[in-house]
Every structure is written in C-alpha cells, then in structure tokens.
Design a protein around this motif. Structure first.
Motif, mmCIF file in Angstrom:
data_model
loop_
_atom_site.group_PDB
_atom_site.id
_atom_site.type_symbol
_atom_site.label_atom_id
_atom_site.label_comp_id
_atom_site.label_asym_id
_atom_site.label_seq_id
_atom_site.Cartn_x
_atom_site.Cartn_y
_atom_site.Cartn_z
ATOM 1 N N PRO A 173 0.807 -1.231 0.000
ATOM 2 C CA PRO A 173 0.000 0.000 0.000
ATOM 3 C C PRO A 173 0.831 1.268 0.000
ATOM 4 O O PRO A 173 0.412 2.291 -0.556
ATOM 5 C CB PRO A 173 -0.839 -0.126 1.282
ATOM 6 N N TRP A 203 -10.431 2.475 0.589
ATOM 7 C CA TRP A 203 -9.886 1.129 0.761
ATOM 8 C C TRP A 203 -8.381 1.173 1.015
ATOM 9 O O TRP A 203 -7.843 0.363 1.777
ATOM 10 C CB TRP A 203 -10.192 0.263 -0.460
ATOM 11 N N TRP A 216 -6.398 -0.062 4.336
ATOM 12 C CA TRP A 216 -5.284 -1.001 4.150
ATOM 13 C C TRP A 216 -4.036 -0.494 4.863
ATOM 14 O O TRP A 216 -3.359 -1.254 5.572
ATOM 15 C CB TRP A 216 -5.023 -1.166 2.656
ATOM 16 N N ARG A 243 -1.484 -2.211 8.400
ATOM 17 C CA ARG A 243 -0.168 -2.766 8.082
ATOM 18 C C ARG A 243 0.498 -3.384 9.309
ATOM 19 O O ARG A 243 1.214 -4.379 9.197
ATOM 20 C CB ARG A 243 0.720 -1.682 7.481
#
Length: 491
Positions: free
Chosen positions: A280, A301, A305, A309
């Motif tokens: 990402p 989104w 994300w 992490r």
C-alpha cells in the motif's frame, strides 16, 4: 457555593485511622478525613477495585450496599466506609459511581432526591451489539433527570483499577451532556492516573458501552486475510502432493498433512503477508506521483489497508516464527528417520562412498542463513511495533526501523525462498500435474513490491516524490496567473 469536592484536596496525604474510628455518622466523614468523599453504589468486584484505586489516590470512599452487614470483613481496604445505599448517597459530596447492573437501576428510584444535582457516573457495559436502542447511561439519565449522568470507566477492568496505569496506556472514554460534570470526571480520571478521552455528548455512550464487546476489531481484516491465504496454499499443497498422487498412482502421502504440508504452507503465507505490508505504501506513492499533489485523499480502501499494516506484519511474523519451529521439528519425525535409512541403503547398494555435493551444501547454508537473518530482523520489527518500544523512538528512528529494516526483512525472505528453490524451477519435475511449486506462487507479490521499491528509489522519481510530500504541486493543480488576478480583484 458548591463544595470543592475534588482535586486540590486530593493532593493531601490521607490520614491513617483505625477501622473502628470509621463507625461514626456518615455525615461527619468529610470533616473527619479532610478529603473529598466519593460514593459508590454497589459492592461487587468492580466496586472493590474502584475503591482501592480511589483510596490509593487520596480520596475518601463510602460504599453503599443493599445489605452492608453481609459484606465480609477485609473485603474492602481500610478507610472505606461501608453503609447503606441511602447513607452512601448522602455522604458523597458530588461524585457517585453506579457500579451495579443496569437491570437494577430501577431499585435506585427511591434515592432520586439524594442524587439530585450530583454527578452520577455509569460504569456499565452493553450486553449485545444491537443498534437503535438507548444506552444504559441514557436510560439512567431518564430515571434520574435531576442528576448529571456521565459515562465512563466501563472500558477499564477491575485488574487495571487495582494495579493503576503504570503498566501501559489506560484510556478512559468519557461522555456526558453536562460539560461541568464531564470536566469533573475528567479531572478525577487524571487524578487516578488514567488518560481521559472526551467523546462528546451522552449519545456517544452507545458506542462506549459496546467497545468492550468487540473482539480485536482492528485485527479482523488481517486475520481474515491470513486465514484465506493459509486455506488456499494448504489446499494447493494437499491437492498437488497428497490427493493427485493418490488418485494417479495410489501413493499414500496422507501422513504429510499434520506437519509437512503445514510447514510448506506457512512460509508462503508469511512472505505474501510481508509483501502486503509494504504494497500500500507503493500504491500511495504512485498515486501521489500521478496526481502531482499530496492534498488529494487516498481511496477509502487504501486508507483502511494502510491502517492495518501493523496487524499484517505481526501475522507475518507469527507465520514465520511457527515455520521456524516446524522446520526444526522435521528431523524429529519418524518419517525423517525412515527416509534417512532408505537413502543410506540406496547409497550403499549403489556403491557410492562419498555423497558430498558442493552445490547443495552451498544452497542449504545460504537459504538457512538468509532465513535466520530474515526472522531476526522481522522479530526486531515486531518488537518496535509495541507502544512501549515505539514511543521511545523518534520519528526518524521509527521510520528507519519500520521501512528500512522492513525492506531488509523482505529482501532476506525473498533470498531465503530463492536459495531454497535454487534451480529446481527450471526442471519439468517441479511442475508435476502441471502445477507450479508453491514457493514460485509465493514469490510473485513480494518480488513485485521489491522491484517497485527499487524503481521509486531512482532519482528521477525519488526527488519528485520528495518535493510532492513537502508540499509542491504540479502546474495543473496551481491556479494560473489570470485566475490569480481574478481572485485578487474579487477582494
């Protein structure tokens, strides 16, 4: 004038008195001790823990019970007055904790006059996650309209109250429709050693009461991704190494299911999860380069994300650690002993005196060394994700640990997999039943991430990205000279 219930007086050291001296009239309690008196309705475990914390913080406490004579001696600490509920309400100066279950709120209606004008702190939790219903605190406010109901302390466990906030971050979520009463509870929370978080009006109590019912809400996505990846790769290994050999040739490899198949699956899951941690960031960098500005929001989104992490990284560390343990146990299996004996028998039968293969020796040592180093760096990353460790690092140190060492762990993990595979990927035997080896599938995403990071490190991209992140915008996002003149002429 309202009494100064609270915090200045709480800084004084409480006077030690024998338990027998507490038997006087509850009305005289503030005068005898010289400390603010906090009332607690209820005599359960939470009430006891709360009383311990209040007394340790310099407050005088009076606990109200329906039957105070049934409370065993020594259950509450010295300095706590055990009285009836009516006496506890009358003795409390301003703040009273309602430490009873919500279904018993109606039994307190007779205390409505005594509770009028006082701060009533509701510490209850919801019993289900249904939406649309009034919270326990809102129901309490309806029952006692003359009281100042504040929601708080429900997210703190009885153990945390007894031990205090010294062993970690202990946030207390607080809300109320009365700002003065809320400020009083906020001040009290700090005095007890916790960190208050003001969430606004009493309507926020619906979410506060449901907070303890959520089971690791931030881990749901990472756990689901880990489970699906494990399910896919485990099923892939079962089909290729167990099911198809049995159907095609009658080979009985079902003994591999408990350990060998799991051990083949775990490194693939760990490697892909580690790639998902850094993917990402690359997507965000590409978006900023394409847009030429950092002032446009990322897609929702991508935001979600990036916020997950840490959980993905810890799940990768878990899979890698379990894989290391499984690998050390491979030689302890009975099947490994049989395989060793069979290999020795075939070597003797073939008349081979020396089976040393220099290439395979280098291969095994290289992939083991890279795997151990990768797991070590991943362990360091997992430790720095702990708040107690991460808070001790400045921003540059934390970025170096999570980004610099993170990519080092990813590189070592890829090298570990490549050395393990060696040149086997170029042999037709590796594609039995036309299915590629599982480690080749696991390498695709991490290699894409690593190549993307190398490309972003090129000066032509790295310098432009650094300018964008420092506030520079491309010309298409800046107003033209004529637009600027028109804007200025409007003023």
């Amino acid at each position: 004038m309202k009494p100064d219930w609270g915090i200045r007086g709480a800084n004084k050291r409480p006077h030690r008195q024998a338990p027998s001296s507490m038997a006087g009239s509850p009305k005289s309690l503030p005068q005898r001790l010289g400390n603010p008196v906090i009332g607690i309705i209820g005599s359960g475990d939470f009430s006891r823990s709360l009383a311990i914390r209040l007394v340790a913080s310099g407050f005088s406490v009076v606990v109200g019970s329906r039957n105070p004579k049934r409370i065993p001696k020594g259950l509450f600490p010295d300095g706590v007055e055990l009285r009836s509920q009516r006496e506890a309400v009358d003795s409390a100066e301003r703040v009273i904790f309602a430490a009873i279950y919500p279904e018993h709120y109606s039994t307190l209606v007779g205390l409505r006059d005594g509770l009028a004008g006082k701060v009533l702190v509701d510490v209850s939790n919801a019993t289900r996650l249904d939406d649309g219903e009034l919270s326990n605190a809102e129901q309490l406010a309806e029952l006692f309209p003359q009281s100042r109901v504040v929601k708080g302390f429900n997210v703190i466990s009885a153990w945390a109250l007894q031990t205090g906030a010294h062993d970690g971050s202990r946030q207390v979520l607080i809300c109320s429709d009365c700002s003065d009463s809320k400020a009083t509870v906020v001040q009290l929370t700090r005095r007890l050693g916790f960190s208050p978080v003001d969430l606004g009006g009493l309507v926020a109590s619906r979410d506060i009461e449901k907070a303890p019912l959520h089971l690791f809400p931030s881990w749901e996505g990472a756990t689901l991704v880990t489970f699906l990846l494990f399910l896919f790769f485990y099923g892939y290994n079962v089909v290729k190494h167990v099911l198809l050999p049995y159907l095609a040739h009658g080979e009985h490899n079902f003994y591999q299911l408990p350990l060998e198949t799991v051990n083949q699956t775990l490194p693939a899951v760990a490697l892909i999860l580690l790639g998902l941690v850094y993917l990402p960031g690359l997507v965000a960098a590409v978006l900023q380069l394409a847009r030429g500005t950092k002032y446009k929001r990322f897609p929702s989104w991508l935001d979600r994300w990036m916020c997950r992490r840490k959980e993905l990284g810890l799940m990768s560390f878990l899979c890698a650690g379990v894989h290391a343990v499984y690998s050390m146990c491979l030689t302890l299996r009975r099947a490994a002993g049989y395989r060793l004996l069979n290999a020795a028998y075939r070597q003797v039968k073939a008349g081979v005196e020396n089976s040393w293969e220099e290439q395979q020796v280098w291969r095994s040592d290289l992939y083991l060394s890279c795997g151990i180093l990768g797991l070590g760096v991943l362990t360091l990353l997992a430790l720095t994700s702990l708040p107690s460790v991460g808070n001790a690092l400045n921003w540059r140190e934390f970025t170096f640990m999570q980004s610099g060492l993170g990519y080092a762990a990813l590189t070592l993990s890829i090298m570990h997999t490549l050395f393990f595979g060696w040149d086997f990927a170029f042999f037709p035997e590796a594609y039995r039943y036309y299915l590629p080896p599982v480690y080749l599938l696991a390498l695709i995403l991490p290699c894409v991430v690593l190549v993307g990071r190398v490309l972003l490190a090129l000066p032509c991209l790295a310098l432009r990205l650094a300018k964008i992140r420092r506030g520079w915008e491309s010309s298409r996002h800046r107003p033209s000279h004529s637009q600027g003149n028109n804007i200025m002429s409007a003023f």
